[in-house]
Motif scaffolding. Sequence first.
Motif, short mmCIF file in Angstrom:
data_model
loop_
_atom_site.label_atom_id
_atom_site.label_comp_id
_atom_site.label_asym_id
_atom_site.label_seq_id
_atom_site.Cartn_x
_atom_site.Cartn_y
_atom_site.Cartn_z
N GLY A 139 0.79 -1.23 0.00
CA GLY A 139 0.00 0.00 0.00
C GLY A 139 0.81 1.26 0.00
N LYS A 140 2.14 1.17 -0.12
CA LYS A 140 2.98 2.35 -0.12
C LYS A 140 3.40 2.68 -1.54
N GLY A 141 3.30 3.95 -1.88
CA GLY A 141 3.71 4.38 -3.20
C GLY A 141 5.01 5.15 -3.13
N ALA A 142 5.43 5.65 -4.27
CA ALA A 142 6.67 6.41 -4.32
C ALA A 142 6.47 7.80 -3.73
N ALA A 143 7.58 8.38 -3.28
CA ALA A 143 7.52 9.73 -2.72
C ALA A 143 7.42 10.77 -3.82
N GLN A 144 6.78 11.89 -3.53
CA GLN A 144 6.70 12.99 -4.47
C GLN A 144 7.99 13.80 -4.41
N ILE A 145 8.41 14.31 -5.56
CA ILE A 145 9.69 14.99 -5.67
C ILE A 145 9.47 16.46 -6.02
N HIS A 146 10.16 17.31 -5.27
CA HIS A 146 10.09 18.76 -5.51
C HIS A 146 11.53 19.23 -5.73
N LEU A 147 11.78 19.83 -6.88
CA LEU A 147 13.12 20.29 -7.24
C LEU A 147 13.18 21.82 -7.18
N VAL A 148 14.28 22.31 -6.65
CA VAL A 148 14.56 23.75 -6.65
C VAL A 148 16.03 23.92 -7.02
N ARG A 149 16.29 24.73 -8.03
CA ARG A 149 17.66 25.12 -8.37
C ARG A 149 17.72 26.64 -8.35
N TYR A 150 18.66 27.16 -7.60
CA TYR A 150 18.75 28.62 -7.47
C TYR A 150 20.21 29.05 -7.56
N VAL A 188 15.64 31.48 -9.76
CA VAL A 188 15.11 30.32 -9.03
C VAL A 188 14.23 29.52 -9.98
N VAL A 189 14.54 28.23 -10.14
CA VAL A 189 13.76 27.33 -11.00
C VAL A 189 13.20 26.22 -10.12
N GLU A 190 11.88 26.00 -10.21
CA GLU A 190 11.22 24.98 -9.40
C GLU A 190 10.45 24.02 -10.30
N HIS A 191 10.41 22.75 -9.84
CA HIS A 191 9.61 21.72 -10.50
C HIS A 191 8.94 20.90 -9.41
N GLU A 192 7.62 20.77 -9.49
CA GLU A 192 6.86 20.01 -8.50
C GLU A 192 6.40 18.69 -9.09
N HIS A 243 13.92 17.50 -2.94
CA HIS A 243 13.17 17.11 -1.74
C HIS A 243 12.19 16.00 -2.09
N LEU A 244 12.24 14.90 -1.35
CA LEU A 244 11.32 13.78 -1.51
C LEU A 244 10.36 13.79 -0.33
N GLN A 245 9.08 13.96 -0.63
CA GLN A 245 8.04 14.02 0.39
C GLN A 245 7.32 12.68 0.46
N GLY A 246 7.38 12.06 1.61
CA GLY A 246 6.80 10.73 1.76
C GLY A 246 7.90 9.68 1.82
#
Length: 356
Positions: free
Chosen positions: A25-36, A41-45, A64-67
């Motif tokens: 029941g566990k899925g992959a973590a969501q990834i949030h990228l920030v390059r500055y 500043v460039v972000e990808h959610e 950043h990996l959330q979860g």
Amino acid sequence: MGHLFRKSYHPPGTAPGTLPEQGAGKGAAQIHLVRYSGRKVVEHEDCDLAQCLDTEGDGTLWCHLQGQPSPEQLARLGEMFSLHPLAVEDVGNHGQRPKADIFDEGVFVILNQPRWDESNLALDQVSVFLGQSFVITVHAGPGDPFAPIRRRIRNTNRNFSGLGAPYLAYAVIDMVVDQAFPILEELGSQITDLEDRVMETPERSTYEQIHLLRRDLLVLRRQFWPVRDMLGKLMRDGEDRFSEEVIPYLRDVHDHTIQIMDILESYREMSASMVDVFMSSVNHRLNEVMKVLTIIATIFIPLTFLVGVYGMNFAHPESPWSMPELHSYYGYPVIWIVMLAIAGTMLYLFRRRDWF
């Protein structure tokens, strides 16, 4: 209480660096990228790990990996950034003790962020990788706590752009550590409320609340005691990873940790004293009840003696040893007056001696 002390292990004999199997029941973590870099500043959610290396531009990369990451994500992450396999393994296993490991590849830090899950204290593991020009964070709990840091980056904070990845790693560590202050504020309010309840109504539910409070304080102390040593290690052995400009910021987090430990020790002493006050209050109430019952029993002792004597009914018309009061016309009201007078006198004497 087991969820606060949970720890996952591999079977004995498993090779070091083995990633845990994916739970049901566990899925992959969501990834949030920030390059500055500078003012850019460039972000990808909610993106893929491949974009970590495809993101154009210089400067600092924050992935950043959330979860809870899947084993595939962890393996891919270790390959892309050349992370040490033991550090990658610790990310997948919950219940790690806060620590800092310094490898040739960079610095690896594990923290546990406290939060309230309804009325229960919960801990979320936070893993931080610091490389030459990148920072990787993994937050295993619900909700992303690092939105304020991204907001500061968008506002082109000069410390982020000027001090690079080490300052970003410091900012993450500082935010996780500072999460303890709202928790301590809430615990302080609970202590104040419990102190009033212990003095006014020392009931069983009050004692249970004190026990839960002491458990939460023990959990926090267990988590923040090693953080102080961890920060000391980073300041002492991580000078080649953290610049001279960033070391004072780490020292500030170290001071925050000392403040947290001081507050925790004060709260623990207060909670321990509340247990003593609770037991004293319970014993005092018991003594008050026993005193009232003893006074009542003492008052009825002479009355019981009188009614016992006159209840023998030894009446013989020719015997000089018979009880003359049995045939008295006013005997019954007289004996009531005598008993009431005895009871009243005893109550007066008890009250005068301040026995109740």
